[in-house]
Design a protein around this motif. Sequence first.
Motif, PDB file in Angstrom:
ATOM      1  N   ASN A 165       0.745  -1.283   0.055  1.00 34.85           N
ATOM      2  CA  ASN A 165      -0.012  -0.061  -0.178  1.00 34.85           C
ATOM      3  C   ASN A 165       0.969   1.254  -0.013  1.00 34.85           C
ATOM      4  O   ASN A 165       0.324   2.313  -0.089  1.00 34.85           O
ATOM      5  CB  ASN A 165      -0.848  -0.059   1.143  1.00 34.85           C
ATOM      6  N   PHE A 166       2.027   1.283  -0.017  1.00 37.02           N
ATOM      7  CA  PHE A 166       3.018   2.353  -0.040  1.00 37.02           C
ATOM      8  C   PHE A 166       2.963   2.828  -1.379  1.00 37.02           C
ATOM      9  O   PHE A 166       3.014   4.077  -1.445  1.00 37.02           O
ATOM     10  CB  PHE A 166       4.594   1.995   0.293  1.00 37.02           C
ATOM     11  N   TYR A 167       2.497   1.962  -2.487  1.00 37.93           N
ATOM     12  CA  TYR A 167       2.638   2.526  -3.854  1.00 37.93           C
ATOM     13  C   TYR A 167       1.265   2.867  -4.257  1.00 37.93           C
ATOM     14  O   TYR A 167       1.042   3.646  -5.137  1.00 37.93           O
ATOM     15  CB  TYR A 167       3.058   1.533  -4.731  1.00 37.93           C
ATOM     16  N   LEU A 168       0.104   2.571  -3.458  1.00 36.34           N
ATOM     17  CA  LEU A 168      -1.203   2.906  -3.768  1.00 36.34           C
ATOM     18  C   LEU A 168      -1.670   4.310  -3.995  1.00 36.34           C
ATOM     19  O   LEU A 168      -2.285   4.734  -4.986  1.00 36.34           O
ATOM     20  CB  LEU A 168      -2.260   2.000  -2.922  1.00 36.34           C
ATOM     21  N   PRO A 169      -1.351   5.186  -3.188  1.00 37.85           N
ATOM     22  CA  PRO A 169      -1.506   6.696  -3.236  1.00 37.85           C
ATOM     23  C   PRO A 169      -0.912   7.109  -4.508  1.00 37.85           C
ATOM     24  O   PRO A 169      -1.741   7.942  -5.308  1.00 37.85           O
ATOM     25  CB  PRO A 169      -1.034   7.282  -2.206  1.00 37.85           C
ATOM     26  N   GLY A 170       0.211   6.786  -4.976  1.00 37.95           N
ATOM     27  CA  GLY A 170       0.961   7.314  -6.102  1.00 37.95           C
ATOM     28  C   GLY A 170       0.342   6.802  -7.512  1.00 37.95           C
ATOM     29  O   GLY A 170       0.055   7.299  -8.475  1.00 37.95           O
ATOM     30  N   MET A 171      -0.143   5.480  -7.269  1.00 41.48           N
ATOM     31  CA  MET A 171      -0.915   4.859  -8.367  1.00 41.48           C
ATOM     32  C   MET A 171      -2.235   5.442  -8.500  1.00 41.48           C
ATOM     33  O   MET A 171      -2.608   5.579  -9.820  1.00 41.48           O
ATOM     34  CB  MET A 171      -1.118   3.344  -8.039  1.00 41.48           C
ATOM     35  N   LEU A 172      -2.965   5.903  -7.721  1.00 40.12           N
ATOM     36  CA  LEU A 172      -4.362   6.488  -7.688  1.00 40.12           C
ATOM     37  C   LEU A 172      -4.135   7.954  -8.403  1.00 40.12           C
ATOM     38  O   LEU A 172      -4.971   8.362  -9.006  1.00 40.12           O
ATOM     39  CB  LEU A 172      -4.788   6.539  -6.408  1.00 40.12           C
ATOM     40  N   TYR A 173      -3.085   8.551  -7.716  1.00 38.51           N
ATOM     41  CA  TYR A 173      -2.798   9.902  -8.396  1.00 38.51           C
ATOM     42  C   TYR A 173      -2.531   9.756  -9.812  1.00 38.51           C
ATOM     43  O   TYR A 173      -2.976  10.670 -10.797  1.00 38.51           O
ATOM     44  CB  TYR A 173      -1.491  10.444  -7.530  1.00 38.51           C
ATOM     45  N   THR A 174      -1.782   8.961 -10.304  1.00 41.82           N
ATOM     46  CA  THR A 174      -1.402   8.744 -11.760  1.00 41.82           C
ATOM     47  C   THR A 174      -2.667   8.297 -12.545  1.00 41.82           C
ATOM     48  O   THR A 174      -2.878   9.130 -13.652  1.00 41.82           O
ATOM     49  CB  THR A 174      -0.568   7.297 -12.086  1.00 41.82           C
ATOM     50  N   LEU A 175      -3.654   7.702 -12.104  1.00 42.72           N
ATOM     51  CA  LEU A 175      -4.953   7.339 -12.645  1.00 42.72           C
ATOM     52  C   LEU A 175      -5.667   8.417 -12.764  1.00 42.72           C
ATOM     53  O   LEU A 175      -6.336   8.807 -13.693  1.00 42.72           O
ATOM     54  CB  LEU A 175      -5.531   6.194 -11.739  1.00 42.72           C
ATOM     55  N   GLY A 176      -5.753   9.230 -11.458  1.00 43.01           N
ATOM     56  CA  GLY A 176      -6.424  10.552 -11.610  1.00 43.01           C
ATOM     57  C   GLY A 176      -5.841  11.512 -12.652  1.00 43.01           C
ATOM     58  O   GLY A 176      -6.735  12.241 -13.024  1.00 43.01           O
ATOM     59  N   LEU A 177      -4.656  11.519 -12.582  1.00 43.94           N
ATOM     60  CA  LEU A 177      -3.979  12.628 -13.771  1.00 43.94           C
ATOM     61  C   LEU A 177      -4.334  12.033 -14.955  1.00 43.94           C
ATOM     62  O   LEU A 177      -4.566  13.141 -15.881  1.00 43.94           O
ATOM     63  CB  LEU A 177      -2.528  12.396 -13.300  1.00 43.94           C
ATOM     64  N   ALA A 178      -4.182  11.117 -15.257  1.00 42.68           N
ATOM     65  CA  ALA A 178      -4.651  10.578 -16.854  1.00 42.68           C
ATOM     66  C   ALA A 178      -5.996  10.837 -16.937  1.00 42.68           C
ATOM     67  O   ALA A 178      -6.120  11.395 -18.335  1.00 42.68           O
ATOM     68  CB  ALA A 178      -4.221   9.082 -16.853  1.00 42.68           C
ATOM     69  N   THR A 179      -6.913  10.789 -16.187  1.00 37.51           N
ATOM     70  CA  THR A 179      -8.210  11.167 -16.498  1.00 37.51           C
ATOM     71  C   THR A 179      -8.332  12.737 -16.813  1.00 37.51           C
ATOM     72  O   THR A 179      -9.014  13.174 -17.451  1.00 37.51           O
ATOM     73  CB  THR A 179      -9.213  10.570 -15.092  1.00 37.51           C
ATOM     74  N   ALA A 180      -7.749  13.464 -15.836  1.00 36.39           N
ATOM     75  CA  ALA A 180      -7.761  14.877 -15.745  1.00 36.39           C
ATOM     76  C   ALA A 180      -7.143  15.242 -17.461  1.00 36.39           C
ATOM     77  O   ALA A 180      -7.709  16.108 -17.964  1.00 36.39           O
ATOM     78  CB  ALA A 180      -7.050  15.569 -14.677  1.00 36.39           C
ATOM     79  N   TYR A 181      -6.215  14.688 -17.572  1.00 38.28           N
ATOM     80  CA  TYR A 181      -5.736  15.073 -19.073  1.00 38.28           C
ATOM     81  C   TYR A 181      -6.650  15.057 -20.077  1.00 38.28           C
ATOM     82  O   TYR A 181      -6.752  15.657 -20.843  1.00 38.28           O
ATOM     83  CB  TYR A 181      -4.434  14.246 -19.237  1.00 38.28           C
ATOM     84  N   ILE A 182      -7.188  13.696 -20.096  1.00 39.52           N
ATOM     85  CA  ILE A 182      -8.229  13.308 -21.144  1.00 39.52           C
ATOM     86  C   ILE A 182      -9.370  14.025 -21.014  1.00 39.52           C
ATOM     87  O   ILE A 182      -9.966  14.665 -22.086  1.00 39.52           O
ATOM     88  CB  ILE A 182      -8.531  11.759 -21.293  1.00 39.52           C
ATOM     89  N   VAL A 183     -10.017  14.365 -19.794  1.00 34.89           N
ATOM     90  CA  VAL A 183     -11.229  15.099 -19.549  1.00 34.89           C
ATOM     91  C   VAL A 183     -11.180  16.566 -20.040  1.00 34.89           C
ATOM     92  O   VAL A 183     -11.739  17.135 -20.742  1.00 34.89           O
ATOM     93  CB  VAL A 183     -11.780  14.976 -18.215  1.00 34.89           C
ATOM     94  N   THR A 184      -9.871  17.072 -19.757  1.00 33.32           N
ATOM     95  CA  THR A 184      -9.975  18.424 -19.900  1.00 33.32           C
ATOM     96  C   THR A 184      -9.598  18.908 -21.379  1.00 33.32           C
ATOM     97  O   THR A 184      -9.893  19.713 -21.793  1.00 33.32           O
ATOM     98  CB  THR A 184      -8.503  19.275 -19.038  1.00 33.32           C
ATOM     99  N   SER A 185      -9.011  17.687 -21.839  1.00 35.07           N
ATOM    100  CA  SER A 185      -8.810  17.856 -23.616  1.00 35.07           C
ATOM    101  C   SER A 185     -10.144  17.846 -24.130  1.00 35.07           C
ATOM    102  O   SER A 185     -10.251  18.659 -24.981  1.00 35.07           O
ATOM    103  CB  SER A 185      -7.796  16.632 -24.036  1.00 35.07           C
TER     104      SER A 185
END
Length: 264
Positions: free
Chosen positions: A104-124
């Motif tokens: 779970n040390f890696y989970l927050p960063g993984m969720l952040y990456t997924l959220g950022l990917a979504t933000a890039y696509i949605v804002t585009s």
Amino acid sequence: MTSLDKPTEEKEADDSRAVTEAALFEAFGGVRGMVETVLPGLLFVTIFTLNNDLHMSAIAALAVSLILVVVRLVMKDTVKHAFSGVFGVAFGVVFAMMTDNAKNFYLPGMLYTLGLATAYIVTSLAGVPLIGLILGPVFKENLSWRTRNPGRKKAYTKASYAWGLILLGKSAILFPLYWWADTEQLGWVLVTLKIPPFLLAVWLTWVFLAKAPAPIDVFAEMEAAEEAEKAEKERAEREKAAVWQPADGESDAADTHGGRHRKS
């Protein structure tokens, strides 16, 4: 186009590419920023692989993140990338400690990456690509690309889609590993995927922007408008002073007339 124009255009293109490269390095932290991103996770997975000690691994990762911030503060350098690393590591450490699960040390960063990917696509899709919001102030164009520079908006949209798809691909690899692989396997794959996808996204951004129109420097426009307004005020004041100042002939006549009165 004459032979004299060609070198000038080539020089302008080279200058534009150099400005783009410098802006991207500034926005994303450059080599130092990449080191600060990779080092805490690398230290965590290395120590955990050697002794399976969650607490020691977590403390070491958090300590090196704090050291990186202190080094930047001592050198009076920008700390935004180092601070973001500290917060990311801190969330990971807290989450892993609370659940007593090193994975779970890696989970927050993984969720952040997924959220950022979504933000890039949605804002585009919304016509306000995230990469343009990030890089607009760096290029001193702010949001002028949205309405005044359609070629640049198109480049930002392409770059944002590239970032979103690359990060989605990264998430598609990591989340199955989170469920099926052990902590060491997940950690080493995650460390391996830190830099290559990032470099690919930055390179594609550079390609798109290097072919786009030059940014509109809105700061220079505001300065020019202020200078023009100041010059106009000074000109108006000079004209006003000239209107109120009596001409030489009128002044002499007034003095003569006044002198006659005095004599009489």
